[in-house]
Design a protein around this motif. Sequence first.
Motif, PDB file in Angstrom:
ATOM      1  N   THR A 179       0.804  -1.225   0.000  1.00 64.12           N
ATOM      2  CA  THR A 179       0.000   0.000   0.000  1.00 64.12           C
ATOM      3  C   THR A 179       0.835   1.273   0.000  1.00 64.12           C
ATOM      4  O   THR A 179       0.313   2.364  -0.240  1.00 64.12           O
ATOM      5  CB  THR A 179      -0.899   0.045   1.245  1.00 64.12           C
ATOM      6  N   TYR A 181       1.979   2.333   2.717  1.00 65.39           N
ATOM      7  CA  TYR A 181       1.810   2.783   4.099  1.00 65.39           C
ATOM      8  C   TYR A 181       2.513   1.813   5.047  1.00 65.39           C
ATOM      9  O   TYR A 181       2.598   0.613   4.780  1.00 65.39           O
ATOM     10  CB  TYR A 181       0.326   2.847   4.479  1.00 65.39           C
ATOM     11  N   ASN A 184      -1.506   0.433   7.127  1.00 60.58           N
ATOM     12  CA  ASN A 184      -2.757   0.571   6.387  1.00 60.58           C
ATOM     13  C   ASN A 184      -3.949   0.310   7.308  1.00 60.58           C
ATOM     14  O   ASN A 184      -5.036   0.849   7.094  1.00 60.58           O
ATOM     15  CB  ASN A 184      -2.782  -0.390   5.204  1.00 60.58           C
ATOM     16  N   TRP A 290      -1.669  10.548  10.277  1.00 63.42           N
ATOM     17  CA  TRP A 290      -1.429  10.223   8.877  1.00 63.42           C
ATOM     18  C   TRP A 290       0.057  10.018   8.600  1.00 63.42           C
ATOM     19  O   TRP A 290       0.459   9.062   7.926  1.00 63.42           O
ATOM     20  CB  TRP A 290      -1.979  11.315   7.967  1.00 63.42           C
ATOM     21  N   ARG A 291       0.889  10.908   9.132  1.00 64.87           N
ATOM     22  CA  ARG A 291       2.331  10.786   8.882  1.00 64.87           C
ATOM     23  C   ARG A 291       2.885   9.474   9.434  1.00 64.87           C
ATOM     24  O   ARG A 291       3.705   8.813   8.788  1.00 64.87           O
ATOM     25  CB  ARG A 291       3.073  11.970   9.503  1.00 64.87           C
ATOM     26  N   ARG A 294       1.637   6.583   7.287  1.00 67.97           N
ATOM     27  CA  ARG A 294       2.277   6.577   5.963  1.00 67.97           C
ATOM     28  C   ARG A 294       3.756   6.238   6.040  1.00 67.97           C
ATOM     29  O   ARG A 294       4.259   5.390   5.312  1.00 67.97           O
ATOM     30  CB  ARG A 294       2.084   7.952   5.304  1.00 67.97           C
ATOM     31  N   TYR A 295       4.480   6.901   6.919  1.00 68.97           N
ATOM     32  CA  TYR A 295       5.938   6.816   6.905  1.00 68.97           C
ATOM     33  C   TYR A 295       6.530   6.004   8.057  1.00 68.97           C
ATOM     34  O   TYR A 295       7.737   5.752   8.065  1.00 68.97           O
ATOM     35  CB  TYR A 295       6.546   8.222   6.917  1.00 68.97           C
TER      36      TYR A 295
END
Length: 376
Positions: A179, A181, A184, A290-291, A294-295
Amino acid sequence: MLSVPANSRIDFAGSPRPTVGVEWEFALVDATTRDLSNGAAAVIEELGGNPRVHKELLRNTVEFVTGICDSVPEAMDDLRSTLGTARQIVRNRGMDLFCAGTHPFAKWSPGSLTDAPRYAELIKRTQWWGRQMLIWGVHVHVGVRSAHKVMAINTSLLNHYPHLLALSASSPFWDGEDTGYASNRAMMFQQLPTAGLPFHFQTWAEWERFVYDQKKTGIIDHMNEIRWDIRPSPHIGTVEVRVFDGVSNLAELSALVALTHCLVVDLDRRLDAGESLPTMPPWHVQENKWRAARYGLDAIIIQDADSNERLVTEDLDELLNRLEPVAASLHCADELRRVADIYTSGASYQRQRRVAEEHDGDLRAVVDALVAELEI
């Protein structure tokens, strides 16, 4: 804030000491195909009604829970005992225990749903998103003495949301694809109407009013249907941290539980000392989630209300040093030190991607590797 009727007040049981409890969700995977296996009911039946083992939304999932523990080592011993019994039963039935935020390639099927009215109603209401809930996590409860402290602690804990998620991130794959991510699962779960980040409340009265409004408008029937990432559990007197992706092994689990225990107790003690707990605007908290999703451990997070930023692992170094005295008082200093091992050696999402690359994208090898990590 409007008051609520007297019969809608929410009693908080309160804990006279900072206890800790853990809920650890596992998927069952077929020993040969490595796909999910709907064998939870048979496993639970063979365990003979063990109160430490619960059914969940999906027939491929079992949840192991601790009792009320005074320390992280005690909680880990509790889980280790349950695992020792359950894993042999699972293996005898041609399956293995698997824990990560998501399964790398499994797909939802209607036959996966546990037969219970509340689960059927959840899927009926949430439709496509509900059918995507092939996800697993860890919940950590920490005892708090008074309702008056709970919401301030709940809201201040959000400052550390990205740290907890980045460390536990273990769901890079979904339906056979990477994904992009680290977690996810965090993105998927928040699609349910009462899941995701909590609102920023400071008082118990605000929480009571919120629950009253949710029930009056038919959004929920029971308080447990508020599936926030961090929430109060009034009936057992705890703050419940539900941020974590599934964790594949006891060593990392002990580190994450220790960090959670220390964070909650530290905030509790700071309230006792008369401090006002630090908070950030909701938009910073949302961006940090979110960060981190994602990371992962490469996330640059927002540190404070003044919008200062820092690499999450650098912030963890400082945080762990600050929490050392708290960990010593809670008898989990060794476990807290293991937090640094996660980001120096690599988190689960990083290990999974490495295994996939080494096996030319064969995601069954990822399942094999995660199953092998569960050492008792």
